[in-house]
Design a protein around this motif. Structure first.
Motif, PDB file in Angstrom:
ATOM      1  N   SER A 453      58.922   1.207 -13.313  1.00 52.16           N
ATOM      2  CA  SER A 453      58.596   0.228 -14.283  1.00 52.16           C
ATOM      3  C   SER A 453      59.678  -0.586 -15.131  1.00 52.16           C
ATOM      4  O   SER A 453      59.405  -1.765 -15.484  1.00 52.16           O
ATOM      5  CB  SER A 453      57.684   1.120 -15.132  1.00 52.16           C
ATOM      6  OG  SER A 453      58.498   2.210 -16.014  1.00 52.16           O
ATOM      7  N   TRP A 456      61.216  -3.257 -12.605  1.00 52.42           N
ATOM      8  CA  TRP A 456      60.156  -4.326 -12.721  1.00 52.42           C
ATOM      9  C   TRP A 456      59.938  -5.358 -13.881  1.00 52.42           C
ATOM     10  O   TRP A 456      59.902  -6.479 -13.858  1.00 52.42           O
ATOM     11  CB  TRP A 456      58.842  -3.738 -12.301  1.00 52.42           C
ATOM     12  CG  TRP A 456      57.740  -4.987 -11.956  1.00 52.42           C
ATOM     13  CD1 TRP A 456      56.592  -5.049 -12.726  1.00 52.42           C
ATOM     14  CD2 TRP A 456      57.683  -6.087 -10.936  1.00 52.42           C
ATOM     15  NE1 TRP A 456      55.888  -6.254 -12.104  1.00 52.42           N
ATOM     16  CE2 TRP A 456      56.797  -6.946 -11.022  1.00 52.42           C
ATOM     17  CE3 TRP A 456      58.783  -6.319  -9.965  1.00 52.42           C
ATOM     18  CZ2 TRP A 456      56.388  -8.017 -10.213  1.00 52.42           C
ATOM     19  CZ3 TRP A 456      58.494  -7.392  -9.037  1.00 52.42           C
ATOM     20  CH2 TRP A 456      57.370  -8.157  -9.409  1.00 52.42           C
ATOM     21  N   GLU A 460      60.827  -8.950 -14.212  1.00 48.78           N
ATOM     22  CA  GLU A 460      59.702 -10.174 -14.848  1.00 48.78           C
ATOM     23  C   GLU A 460      60.336 -10.821 -15.922  1.00 48.78           C
ATOM     24  O   GLU A 460      60.065 -12.104 -16.205  1.00 48.78           O
ATOM     25  CB  GLU A 460      58.349  -9.227 -15.147  1.00 48.78           C
ATOM     26  CG  GLU A 460      57.540  -8.711 -14.244  1.00 48.78           C
ATOM     27  CD  GLU A 460      56.361  -8.333 -14.494  1.00 48.78           C
ATOM     28  OE1 GLU A 460      55.183  -8.748 -14.042  1.00 48.78           O
ATOM     29  OE2 GLU A 460      56.233  -7.497 -15.396  1.00 48.78           O
ATOM     30  N   ARG A 533      46.184 -15.562  -5.142  1.00 48.59           N
ATOM     31  CA  ARG A 533      47.543 -14.896  -5.047  1.00 48.59           C
ATOM     32  C   ARG A 533      48.540 -16.144  -4.749  1.00 48.59           C
ATOM     33  O   ARG A 533      48.739 -16.568  -3.573  1.00 48.59           O
ATOM     34  CB  ARG A 533      47.399 -13.964  -3.573  1.00 48.59           C
ATOM     35  CG  ARG A 533      46.717 -12.719  -3.652  1.00 48.59           C
ATOM     36  CD  ARG A 533      46.775 -11.895  -2.683  1.00 48.59           C
ATOM     37  NE  ARG A 533      46.854 -12.405  -1.237  1.00 48.59           N
ATOM     38  CZ  ARG A 533      46.583 -11.782  -0.189  1.00 48.59           C
ATOM     39  NH1 ARG A 533      46.439 -10.577  -0.180  1.00 48.59           N
ATOM     40  NH2 ARG A 533      46.240 -12.242   1.183  1.00 48.59           N
ATOM     41  N   TYR A 669      51.620  -8.941  -4.286  1.00 45.45           N
ATOM     42  CA  TYR A 669      50.435  -8.875  -5.199  1.00 45.45           C
ATOM     43  C   TYR A 669      49.578  -7.376  -4.928  1.00 45.45           C
ATOM     44  O   TYR A 669      48.528  -7.281  -5.460  1.00 45.45           O
ATOM     45  CB  TYR A 669      49.337 -10.223  -4.899  1.00 45.45           C
ATOM     46  CG  TYR A 669      50.001 -11.228  -5.404  1.00 45.45           C
ATOM     47  CD1 TYR A 669      49.829 -11.565  -7.021  1.00 45.45           C
ATOM     48  CD2 TYR A 669      50.238 -12.332  -4.535  1.00 45.45           C
ATOM     49  CE1 TYR A 669      50.402 -12.644  -7.420  1.00 45.45           C
ATOM     50  CE2 TYR A 669      50.940 -13.568  -5.194  1.00 45.45           C
ATOM     51  CZ  TYR A 669      51.081 -13.750  -6.761  1.00 45.45           C
ATOM     52  OH  TYR A 669      51.175 -14.789  -7.192  1.00 45.45           O
ATOM     53  N   ASP A 670      50.109  -6.638  -4.285  1.00 43.35           N
ATOM     54  CA  ASP A 670      49.623  -5.253  -3.922  1.00 43.35           C
ATOM     55  C   ASP A 670      50.029  -4.611  -5.078  1.00 43.35           C
ATOM     56  O   ASP A 670      50.901  -3.736  -4.892  1.00 43.35           O
ATOM     57  CB  ASP A 670      50.018  -4.770  -2.464  1.00 43.35           C
ATOM     58  CG  ASP A 670      49.293  -3.477  -2.229  1.00 43.35           C
ATOM     59  OD1 ASP A 670      48.398  -2.790  -3.160  1.00 43.35           O
ATOM     60  OD2 ASP A 670      50.087  -2.619  -1.664  1.00 43.35           O
ATOM     61  N   ARG A 671      49.293  -4.362  -5.987  1.00 48.11           N
ATOM     62  CA  ARG A 671      49.493  -3.633  -7.423  1.00 48.11           C
ATOM     63  C   ARG A 671      48.751  -2.453  -7.642  1.00 48.11           C
ATOM     64  O   ARG A 671      47.686  -2.159  -7.208  1.00 48.11           O
ATOM     65  CB  ARG A 671      49.234  -4.667  -8.353  1.00 48.11           C
ATOM     66  CG  ARG A 671      49.999  -6.140  -8.611  1.00 48.11           C
ATOM     67  CD  ARG A 671      51.243  -6.046  -8.616  1.00 48.11           C
ATOM     68  NE  ARG A 671      51.894  -7.009  -8.374  1.00 48.11           N
ATOM     69  CZ  ARG A 671      52.412  -8.287  -9.322  1.00 48.11           C
ATOM     70  NH1 ARG A 671      52.382  -7.797 -10.588  1.00 48.11           N
ATOM     71  NH2 ARG A 671      52.912  -9.094  -8.796  1.00 48.11           N
ATOM     72  N   GLY A 675      49.592  -2.107 -12.767  1.00 49.12           N
ATOM     73  CA  GLY A 675      50.183  -3.908 -12.356  1.00 49.12           C
ATOM     74  C   GLY A 675      51.645  -3.833 -11.712  1.00 49.12           C
ATOM     75  O   GLY A 675      52.178  -4.900 -11.577  1.00 49.12           O
ATOM     76  N   ILE A 676      52.267  -2.648 -11.217  1.00 44.24           N
ATOM     77  CA  ILE A 676      53.496  -2.590 -10.419  1.00 44.24           C
ATOM     78  C   ILE A 676      53.302  -2.731  -8.936  1.00 44.24           C
ATOM     79  O   ILE A 676      52.645  -1.796  -8.432  1.00 44.24           O
ATOM     80  CB  ILE A 676      54.508  -1.661 -10.973  1.00 44.24           C
ATOM     81  CG1 ILE A 676      54.682  -1.338 -12.502  1.00 44.24           C
ATOM     82  CG2 ILE A 676      55.814  -1.542 -10.331  1.00 44.24           C
ATOM     83  CD1 ILE A 676      55.493  -0.295 -13.016  1.00 44.24           C
ATOM     84  N   PRO A 677      53.774  -3.664  -8.545  1.00 44.37           N
ATOM     85  CA  PRO A 677      53.842  -3.613  -6.928  1.00 44.37           C
ATOM     86  C   PRO A 677      55.057  -2.621  -6.245  1.00 44.37           C
ATOM     87  O   PRO A 677      56.155  -3.061  -6.026  1.00 44.37           O
ATOM     88  CB  PRO A 677      54.191  -5.141  -6.482  1.00 44.37           C
ATOM     89  CG  PRO A 677      55.287  -5.596  -7.756  1.00 44.37           C
ATOM     90  CD  PRO A 677      54.835  -4.761  -8.893  1.00 44.37           C
ATOM     91  N   ARG A 678      54.328  -1.543  -6.127  1.00 43.48           N
ATOM     92  CA  ARG A 678      55.290  -0.204  -5.794  1.00 43.48           C
ATOM     93  C   ARG A 678      56.000  -0.610  -4.526  1.00 43.48           C
ATOM     94  O   ARG A 678      57.390  -0.231  -4.320  1.00 43.48           O
ATOM     95  CB  ARG A 678      54.533   1.023  -5.599  1.00 43.48           C
ATOM     96  CG  ARG A 678      53.886   1.531  -7.086  1.00 43.48           C
ATOM     97  CD  ARG A 678      54.791   1.971  -7.925  1.00 43.48           C
ATOM     98  NE  ARG A 678      53.992   2.116  -9.163  1.00 43.48           N
ATOM     99  CZ  ARG A 678      54.812   2.905 -10.263  1.00 43.48           C
ATOM    100  NH1 ARG A 678      55.998   3.212 -10.209  1.00 43.48           N
ATOM    101  NH2 ARG A 678      54.173   3.255 -11.467  1.00 43.48           N
ATOM    102  N   TRP A 680      56.826  -3.645  -3.158  1.00 43.17           N
ATOM    103  CA  TRP A 680      57.865  -4.627  -3.281  1.00 43.17           C
ATOM    104  C   TRP A 680      59.105  -4.001  -4.253  1.00 43.17           C
ATOM    105  O   TRP A 680      60.242  -4.448  -3.869  1.00 43.17           O
ATOM    106  CB  TRP A 680      57.114  -5.671  -4.142  1.00 43.17           C
ATOM    107  CG  TRP A 680      58.044  -6.937  -4.367  1.00 43.17           C
ATOM    108  CD1 TRP A 680      59.008  -7.161  -5.377  1.00 43.17           C
ATOM    109  CD2 TRP A 680      57.883  -8.057  -3.543  1.00 43.17           C
ATOM    110  NE1 TRP A 680      59.732  -8.256  -5.070  1.00 43.17           N
ATOM    111  CE2 TRP A 680      58.996  -8.952  -4.042  1.00 43.17           C
ATOM    112  CE3 TRP A 680      57.340  -8.430  -2.420  1.00 43.17           C
ATOM    113  CZ2 TRP A 680      59.415 -10.200  -3.678  1.00 43.17           C
ATOM    114  CZ3 TRP A 680      57.458  -9.850  -2.116  1.00 43.17           C
ATOM    115  CH2 TRP A 680      58.453 -10.562  -2.501  1.00 43.17           C
TER     116      TRP A 680
END
Length: 854
Positions: A453, A456, A460, A533, A669-671, A675-678, A680
């Motif tokens: 978290s 990311w 961001e 996306r 975009y796999d969240r 909301g975190i793209p693990r 990625w």
């Protein structure tokens, strides 16, 4: 119009309580120390930006009342005291005596480069080569290694880019005012400027030097813009890479010959000279002349010493990128120097030719550097291979794999590019030592400790800053072009802070293929404007002023970004510089690189992005050929090379779209519920863990030190001992070998036929070698073995030394060795005879080898 009859530089009167700010302003250490940079910014944020973060100009433009007010500001004074204490500690640290090897004798390395990008406020760089040079010197400072830089003080630097309405690149040049920059004129003990003279076709050109402090490291910039010089001479250091071939040779004479003379005039005596690219190769000629005139050495003795203590790094993977000069131009400038060196102009020109006997061949600066240096390298593993192929004609009797060009892969000075938020994460979870020890693998193993978290959110924030930065810059550049109010309003709407952001920033040379992602506009549009996306791209980069094809690429790109359907998803930022580079590498999610393999020597922009958590997506060229792993990024192709460029572009553009659409976008975009793209974020951590400790300039500089600088200095010291006894012996031995080599011959070879040879079994090879006037100690006889392809070309190789066992006739010796094959396969064998040079790294440099014949 009235003009002044005299100009004066009036410096600010800094109050006693904040005197330290003056000292800090004269050292570029603040560039990679965020606390120091924040100190200057806090004094007046707008003015700091307006002066391009130039601390000298900044202090000069602050109101005297502001300085007095700051002197009574307790918070500012406390901040200044803290930064001053950190700076004093940093500057007081000395080299570890162990870095000087067994001899323990400190020595100095001189690093010559045509451009050097340390900071925006010192605009004497054009791109990757200059940024790499600046990072090299920053790391030598951090590592406390005694290296000094030598370059030119360009009055106008490199061009500033701006685009006209249709997207065509135009150039402007802004004059640098050295008195308001963080550099000081080099003066002697009496306060007079240190001055040297260089002869240019009969004109005595005077040269002075400016000193730039880069932490503990000094950079000296040579300047011909003196009233004592003619207008033509004053313009030599006007523009980086400006003018015609004659201007280029004049600049490179000042850099190479003038640089050596300036160091001598300042009382500096480097033990090793590093030529970063061929622009400074004339240093070798001047060193030879100096050794002959000052030390009384013969020409051959001087050449041997210069070779042993010269380092050359080539950055260019194509011959067209190398500076070459016509023989007539060389004669005009070097006839007198050749005489001073004790040779003819034809011999001098031969050092810069692949075929020294070809009198029509131009002198190549890269060939000159390669012939007069024992320590040569490309800047990535693939680039070294390309360089060996490119320069094989210099050593025609040596197999390509054995040519004396190794690789030391480039890196980046991570503290100069990592965002403040990411640096705070590194401080908290890796160790505050990461800044001074960024090549420590153990430290980067701890990147996994950073909570997903936190990592990311930091990333961001970088993207959010990039979007804000891009909108401001785009609005400014549109206003300069006379854009409509509607276009200016739309500039505030470009990009989205939550969208997958791709960065592409580089020189717009055709081989870098900025057009690849534009091959299928309809498909690109579908990818970028997908409602669920979406993606967006930020572009930046300059084309060389004479590169019309590069300018056409920029124009094509601008016209694409102006499409109504794409203008919110694609942006081109004008006038690419360090400020734009930092914003991009700190804010993008994905760094895109599409060179035509194998034309990217290394490439370092992606390394900077990786240090900020971006993932890399590139053709397998340059550094990515070494760094790629499917768990940390993406590759376009599998390292193929094509002759049909149109076919290649079509194939690789479709691969680019496929990977982007089917792999990269879905992973981003796999969240999860938070909301975190693990996945990625997992790739971000794996990427930093693997790549950061390898692709940084601390590792790079230490490689140069251990593999080149230290052994070169030790070899040079050995040759100079006992009044040059070792050097004189070496030169005599070399002359003897060169004079008698034509008589050396392989008389016979005996390799037995064994049908059932197995792994681990000894295989005996014998050869009778006629040595003539040479002794067995003068030659190295080897069995040369390796796997071969169906055409009997060696695919790899290993060697086994053959020893003389008896006299087999008149000056003929029988040599023998036993070879053990450790693996099964189809192998080839041959015999090679070479001079047994006392320095192993010099063995191939003589270009002499005799091979067995069928």
């Amino acid at each position: 119009m009235t003009t002044p009859i005299k100009t004066l530089d009036v410096k600010p009167l800094i109050p006693e309580a904040i005197q330290a700010i003056g000292e800090l302003s004269r050292n570029l250490w603040f560039v990679w120390n965020s606390d120091a940079e924040n100190l200057f910014r806090s004094m007046n944020p707008d003015l700091w930006e307006e002066t391009r973060e130039n601390p000298v100009e900044f202090l000069g433009r602050l109101k005297q009342s502001d300085l007095k007010s700051l002197a009574t500001d307790e918070g500012f004074c406390a901040h200044l005291a803290r930064v001053r204490q950190d700076f004093a500690r940093y500057m007081s640290e000395r080299p570890d005596p162990r870095v000087f090897g067994a001899r323990g004798e400190p020595f100095l390395v001189a690093y010559f480069t045509a451009e050097c990008g340390v900071a925006d406020c010192l605009p004497i760089y054009s791109g990757g080569l200059g940024i790499l040079s600046g990072d090299h010197l920053k790391s030598t400072s951090d590592l406390r290694l005694p290296v000094i830089g030598v370059s030119l003080a360009y009055q106008k630097g490199y061009f500033r880019q701006y685009l006209i309405q249709d997207g065509w690149q135009m150039e402007s040049y802004t004059a640098n005012q050295f008195s308001t920059m963080p550099m000081q004129l080099v003066r002697d003990a009496q306060g007079a400027p240190v001055m040297i003279t260089v002869d240019l076709k009969g004109e005595a050109v005077k040269v002075q030097a400016w000193k730039v402090n880069i932490g503990r490291t000094s950079l000296y910039l040579l300047d011909t813009n003196l009233k004592e010089n003619s207008d033509g001479a004053r313009n030599i250091t006007s523009q980086l890479y400006g003018g015609d071939r004659e201007m280029r040779i004049r600049q490179e004479i000042i850099l190479g010959i003038g640089g050596v003379r300036m160091l001598k005039a300042m009382g500096l005596q480097p033990a090793v000279y590093h030529m970063n690219e061929g622009h400074s190769a004339f240093t070798a000629f001047e060193r030879i002349r100096e050794l002959r005139e000052d030390r009384g050495l013969s020409f051959n003795e001087a050449v041997d010493l210069v070779r042993v203590t010269n380092v050359f790094t080539t950055h260019t993977p194509v011959p067209a990128g190398i500076d070459t000069f016509h023989p007539d131009l060389m004669r005009a400038y070097f006839e007198n120097l050749a005489k001073a060196m004790g040779i003819s102009i034809h011999v001098l020109l031969g050092f810069g030719r692949q075929d020294p006997r070809n009198k029509d061949e131009e002198l190549s600066m890269a060939v000159l550097a390669l012939r007069l240096s024992n320590w040569n390298n490309g800047v990535s593993r693939l680039h070294a291979k390309v360089s060996r192929r490119m320069w094989q004609k210099i050593w025609p009797r040596t197999p390509e794999t054995d040519l004396p060009i190794v690789y030391i892969t480039n890196g980046v000075h991570i503290p100069s590019y990592v965002s403040k938020g990411m640096a705070e994460n590194f401080d908290r979870y890796l160790s505050p030592r990461w800044i001074e020890d960024p090549d420590n693998v153990k430290i980067w193993e701890r990147v996994g400790r950073i909570p997903d978290s936190e990592l990311w959110r930091t990333h961001e924030k970088g993207r959010e800053r990039l979007v804000a930065f891009t909108r401001i810059r785009l609005k400014q550049q549109l206003a300069k072009r006379g854009a409509s109010n509607r276009e200016l309003v739309l500039a505030d709407e470009v990009l989205n802070t939550g969208t997958l952001t791709i960065g592409f920033a580089r020189r717009f040379a055709p081989y870098k293929r900025a057009h690849l992602i534009l091959k299928d506009i309809a498909r690109l549009e579908r990818i970028l404007t997908n409602e669920r996306r979406p993606a967006q791209i930020v572009f930046a980069g300059k084309a060389h002023p004479q590169d019309q094809q590069g300018k056409e690429l920029i124009k094509q790109l601008i016209q694409t970004t102006n499409r109504e359907s794409l203008r919110r998803h694609m942006v081109f930022l004008e006038d690419y510089d360090l400020d734009i580079a930092r914003a991009m590498v700190q804010g993008v999610d994905l760094w895109l690189n599409t060179p035509r393999r194998p034309n990217e020597a290394c490439g370092t922009s992606g390394m900077k992005a990786v240090a900020n958590g971006a993932l890399h997506f590139s053709v397998l060229d340059g550094w990515w050929d070494e760094g790629y792993d499917r768990e940390i990024g993406w590759a376009i192709g599998n390292g193929e090379e094509y002759e049909d460029y149109a076919f290649q572009d079509d194939l690789e553009s479709r691969a680019l779209y496929d990977i982007l659409e089917k792999d990269i976008v879905p992973i981003f975009y796999d969240r999860g519920p938070d909301g975190i793209p693990r996945r990625w974020v997992s790739m971000m951590k794996a990427s930093m863990h693997k790549l950061c400790p390898m692709f940084n300039t601390h590792r790079m500089v230490l490689e140069y030190w251990d593999r080149f600088y230290l052994p070169a200095a030790e070899r040079g010291a050995q040759l100079m001992e006992n009044q040059w006894e070792g050097l004189k012996k070496l030169a005599k031995w070399r002359e003897k070998v060169m004079y008698n080599w034509a008589n050396v011959a392989i008389k016979s070879i005996r390799m037995p036929e064994i049908s059932d040879l197995v792994v681990g079994q000894l295989y005996t090879v014998e050869a009778d070698i006629f040595l003539g006037e040479l002794a067995p100690d003068d030659v190295m006889v080897e069995a040369y073995a390796g796997r071969v392809d169906p055409s009997d070309r060696f695919l790899d190789r290993f060697t086994q030394v053959m020893n003389p066992i008896e006299l087999a006739g008149d000056r003929t010796y029988k040599y023998r060795c036993a070879i053990m094959f450790e693996d099964a396969g189809h192998f080839g064998l041959n015999i090679r005879v070479m001079p047994n040079h006392p320095n192993p790294e010099s063995r191939h440099a003589m270009g002499l080898a005799i091979w067995g014949q069928k």
